[in-house]
Design a protein around this motif. Structure first.
Motif, PDB file in Angstrom:
ATOM      1  N   ALA A   1       0.830  -1.207   0.000  1.00 37.77           N
ATOM      2  CA  ALA A   1       0.000   0.000   0.000  1.00 37.77           C
ATOM      3  C   ALA A   1       0.867   1.261   0.000  1.00 37.77           C
ATOM      4  O   ALA A   1       0.592   2.229  -0.723  1.00 37.77           O
ATOM      5  N   GLU A   2       1.940   1.262   0.816  1.00 37.56           N
ATOM      6  CA  GLU A   2       2.819   2.437   0.855  1.00 37.56           C
ATOM      7  C   GLU A   2       3.557   2.608  -0.468  1.00 37.56           C
ATOM      8  O   GLU A   2       3.714   3.736  -0.966  1.00 37.56           O
ATOM      9  N   ALA A   3       4.011   1.490  -1.050  1.00 38.96           N
ATOM     10  CA  ALA A   3       4.718   1.569  -2.338  1.00 38.96           C
ATOM     11  C   ALA A   3       3.806   2.126  -3.425  1.00 38.96           C
ATOM     12  O   ALA A   3       4.232   2.937  -4.252  1.00 38.96           O
ATOM     13  N   GLU A   4       2.546   1.710  -3.429  1.00 35.03           N
ATOM     14  CA  GLU A   4       1.611   2.201  -4.437  1.00 35.03           C
ATOM     15  C   GLU A   4       1.316   3.685  -4.231  1.00 35.03           C
ATOM     16  O   GLU A   4       1.093   4.414  -5.205  1.00 35.03           O
ATOM     17  N   GLU A   5       1.331   4.134  -2.974  1.00 36.13           N
ATOM     18  CA  GLU A   5       1.153   5.564  -2.713  1.00 36.13           C
ATOM     19  C   GLU A   5       2.387   6.346  -3.175  1.00 36.13           C
ATOM     20  O   GLU A   5       2.279   7.392  -3.809  1.00 36.13           O
ATOM     21  N   LEU A   6       3.577   5.802  -2.870  1.00 33.24           N
ATOM     22  CA  LEU A   6       4.818   6.466  -3.276  1.00 33.24           C
ATOM     23  C   LEU A   6       4.967   6.513  -4.792  1.00 33.24           C
ATOM     24  O   LEU A   6       5.622   7.411  -5.324  1.00 33.24           O
ATOM     25  N   ALA A   7       4.377   5.543  -5.479  1.00 32.84           N
ATOM     26  CA  ALA A   7       4.499   5.497  -6.948  1.00 32.84           C
ATOM     27  C   ALA A   7       3.905   6.733  -7.599  1.00 32.84           C
ATOM     28  O   ALA A   7       4.267   7.085  -8.721  1.00 32.84           O
ATOM     29  N   ARG A   8       3.017   7.433  -6.878  1.00 27.39           N
ATOM     30  CA  ARG A   8       2.387   8.649  -7.432  1.00 27.39           C
ATOM     31  C   ARG A   8       3.096   9.921  -6.977  1.00 27.39           C
ATOM     32  O   ARG A   8       2.683  11.025  -7.328  1.00 27.39           O
ATOM     33  N   SER A   9       4.150   9.772  -6.171  1.00 28.44           N
ATOM     34  CA  SER A   9       4.825  10.937  -5.593  1.00 28.44           C
ATOM     35  C   SER A   9       5.735  11.629  -6.612  1.00 28.44           C
ATOM     36  O   SER A   9       6.294  10.997  -7.505  1.00 28.44           O
ATOM     37  N   ASP A  10       5.870  12.951  -6.429  1.00 32.65           N
ATOM     38  CA  ASP A  10       6.836  13.727  -7.228  1.00 32.65           C
ATOM     39  C   ASP A  10       8.072  14.088  -6.408  1.00 32.65           C
ATOM     40  O   ASP A  10       8.946  14.819  -6.892  1.00 32.65           O
ATOM     41  N   GLN A  11       8.132  13.602  -5.180  1.00 31.73           N
ATOM     42  CA  GLN A  11       9.321  13.824  -4.349  1.00 31.73           C
ATOM     43  C   GLN A  11      10.338  12.750  -4.720  1.00 31.73           C
ATOM     44  O   GLN A  11      10.501  11.738  -4.020  1.00 31.73           O
ATOM     45  N   TRP A  12      11.024  12.975  -5.826  1.00 32.83           N
ATOM     46  CA  TRP A  12      11.798  11.908  -6.450  1.00 32.83           C
ATOM     47  C   TRP A  12      12.856  11.313  -5.529  1.00 32.83           C
ATOM     48  O   TRP A  12      12.977  10.084  -5.423  1.00 32.83           O
ATOM     49  N   ARG A  13      13.611  12.166  -4.873  1.00 29.99           N
ATOM     50  CA  ARG A  13      14.704  11.633  -4.047  1.00 29.99           C
ATOM     51  C   ARG A  13      14.177  10.928  -2.805  1.00 29.99           C
ATOM     52  O   ARG A  13      14.558   9.782  -2.528  1.00 29.99           O
ATOM     53  N   ALA A  14      13.292  11.613  -2.066  1.00 32.03           N
ATOM     54  CA  ALA A  14      12.780  11.035  -0.822  1.00 32.03           C
ATOM     55  C   ALA A  14      11.983   9.766  -1.093  1.00 32.03           C
ATOM     56  O   ALA A  14      12.143   8.756  -0.401  1.00 32.03           O
ATOM     57  N   ALA A  15      11.130   9.796  -2.119  1.00 30.31           N
ATOM     58  CA  ALA A  15      10.314   8.617  -2.430  1.00 30.31           C
ATOM     59  C   ALA A  15      11.196   7.469  -2.915  1.00 30.31           C
ATOM     60  O   ALA A  15      10.958   6.305  -2.564  1.00 30.31           O
ATOM     61  N   GLY A  16      12.209   7.778  -3.709  1.00 28.08           N
ATOM     62  CA  GLY A  16      13.113   6.729  -4.192  1.00 28.08           C
ATOM     63  C   GLY A  16      13.859   6.061  -3.053  1.00 28.08           C
ATOM     64  O   GLY A  16      13.994   4.831  -3.003  1.00 28.08           O
ATOM     65  N   GLU A  17      14.346   6.876  -2.096  1.00 27.66           N
ATOM     66  CA  GLU A  17      15.051   6.315  -0.945  1.00 27.66           C
ATOM     67  C   GLU A  17      14.100   5.472  -0.095  1.00 27.66           C
ATOM     68  O   GLU A  17      14.478   4.404   0.406  1.00 27.66           O
ATOM     69  N   ARG A  18      12.863   5.940   0.057  1.00 30.56           N
ATOM     70  CA  ARG A  18      11.900   5.182   0.867  1.00 30.56           C
ATOM     71  C   ARG A  18      11.565   3.858   0.204  1.00 30.56           C
ATOM     72  O   ARG A  18      11.452   2.823   0.882  1.00 30.56           O
ATOM     73  N   LEU A  19      11.412   3.848  -1.120  1.00 31.94           N
ATOM     74  CA  LEU A  19      11.130   2.599  -1.824  1.00 31.94           C
ATOM     75  C   LEU A  19      12.280   1.608  -1.668  1.00 31.94           C
ATOM     76  O   LEU A  19      12.052   0.406  -1.500  1.00 31.94           O
ATOM     77  N   ARG A  20      13.509   2.096  -1.715  1.00 33.42           N
ATOM     78  CA  ARG A  20      14.654   1.197  -1.501  1.00 33.42           C
ATOM     79  C   ARG A  20      14.619   0.624  -0.085  1.00 33.42           C
ATOM     80  O   ARG A  20      14.923  -0.547   0.134  1.00 33.42           O
TER      81      ARG A  20
END
Length: 409
Positions: free
Chosen positions: A130-149
């Motif tokens: 659920a969190e990954a699918e929410e992050l997939a729509r984010s424009d916070q590229w650096r923060a969202a990318g680090e969180r996905l990792r």
């Protein structure tokens, strides 16, 4: 014949053990006395006691699997049932029966524990998806990318579910990461294209600025440099590895031209020493505005100082960096205060910037009209003085336009 409470040896050397089902033959002993025979088979019994005790401890205190534990119990039971030892074999059977019950209890406990862990792992993985699918729509590229990792590392640390459920959740999780990566790649590809276009535009501006740097046609060339600066600001930023070099070349070309123009003006203007004194008095007045406590009042006061500053004209070339540096330091302090105020009240800051830009534009337009009028009347001295004032006002306008551009205007 020799005997003890759990066994005996008859006259033929046959050893017997007593059980609840009666005597059972243990074996035959011909190598020594009956006492030695009983002692030998009693030691075998003690060995079984030790093995059963160790198995009981392993079942109770380690993560020995139920399958391995049952195999060990069956192996010991075979040895007990073989009656090759003298001792309370029925007690050993009873202990093995209890051990079987304990193994079964542990099996059920572990089954329940695995079910609980599976439920917890399922919940954890569903939360990650659920969190990954929410992050997939984010424009916070650096923060969202680090969180996905980080979520991937968390996923790897969780137990696997049944294959079907695990594969379904992983597919959603992986799809969300891929969607984010695709959007991020498209964003930066577009950004790279914009920066490449900005680089080409700025290369052209730099080439023209360098070609104009040796011009002695002071008025038109200065006006063209102002136009080039406006085009530069409108072009956006180039790639980081090109931006600073291009700016240094662009600014360097302007510096060559304006330094040469200043030198000529300095030779013409005998009032520059007095101008320096007046500007030093003004910059001292301006420095009293820092630190800024009342932005509106400080801005108005600085505007007043700056208008008088621009009306004074040039100062000696060698003194210019120091006195202008002091003035710029005050201006930067005001800009920083304005930026802080803007961050708090963006619409108001934008409105103020637009108002200031309008006022400065009106002042610049008025000065240009006055210069044209003076030229038309043949009053070159007045036109030259107005042109110097126009230069100052135009610099302020350029700064205001830069600020307005930073608001997105």
């Amino acid at each position: 014949m020799s005997s003890d409470p759990w066994g005996r040896v008859d006259e033929t050397g046959t050893v017997y053990v007593r059980t609840a089902d009666g005597e059972q033959v243990v074996g035959s002993w011909q190598a020594g006395s009956p006492e030695e025979a009983l002692a030998y088979f009693e030691r075998k019994y003690e060995g079984l006691v030790v093995e059963i005790g160790l198995l009981e401890k392993r079942v109770k205190t380690t993560d020995l699997s139920a399958k391995d534990a049952q195999t060990a119990v069956d192996h010991l039971r075979e040895q007990v049932d073989a009656h090759h030892a003298v001792g309370d074999l029925d007690a050993l059977r009873a202990r093995l029966d209890k051990l079987v019950a304990l193994v079964e209890t542990r099996r059920e406990e572990r089954k329940a524990q695995r079910a609980k862990q599976s439920d917890e792992a399922r919940g954890a993985k569903e939360a990650l998806v659920a969190e990954a699918e929410e992050l997939a729509r984010s424009d916070q590229w650096r923060a969202a990318g680090e969180r996905l990792r980080s979520l991937v590392d968390t996923w790897k640390g969780l137990p696997r579910l049944d294959r079907k459920s695990d594969d379904e959740l992983w597919h959603r999780f992986s799809h969300a990461r891929s969607a984010f990566s695709k959007r991020r790649k498209q964003h930066f590809a577009q950004l790279d294209a914009q920066r490449e276009e900005a680089r080409r535009t700025k290369e052209r501006l730099v080439s023209e600025a360098e070609a104009l740097s040796n011009s002695t046609d002071w008025g038109p060339t200065a006006a063209r440099y102002r136009d080039l600066m406006s085009e530069w600001k409108a072009a956006g930023r180039a790639q980081r590895e090109h931006e600073d070099d291009l700016w240094n070349r662009f600014r360097g070309a302007q510096d060559v031209f304006f330094a040469a123009r200043s030198s000529v003006f300095a030779e013409r203007d005998a009032e520059q020493t007095e101008n320096l004194k007046l500007k030093e008095e003004l910059v001292t007045e301006a420095e009293k505005l820092v630190p800024v406590t009342d932005l509106k009042a400080a801005r108005a006061a600085f505007r007043s100082v700056n208008e008088r500053w621009e009306a004074i004209g040039h100062v000696p070339r060698d003194a210019r960096p120091k006195v202008e540096g002091r003035m710029h330091a005050v201006e930067r302090a005001l800009q920083e205060a304005e930026e802080a105020e803007w961050r708090r009240t963006n619409p108001e800051a934008r409105a103020r910037a637009e108002g200031l830009t309008g006022q400065l534009q009106a002042a610049v337009d008025k000065l240009r009209s006055q210069i044209e009028q003076a030229r038309g009347q043949g009053n070159d001295a007045k036109a030259d003085k107005l042109a110097r004032e126009l230069e100052g006002r135009q610099a302020l306008l350029d700064q205001a336009l830069k600020g307005l551009h930073e608001f997105g205007g």
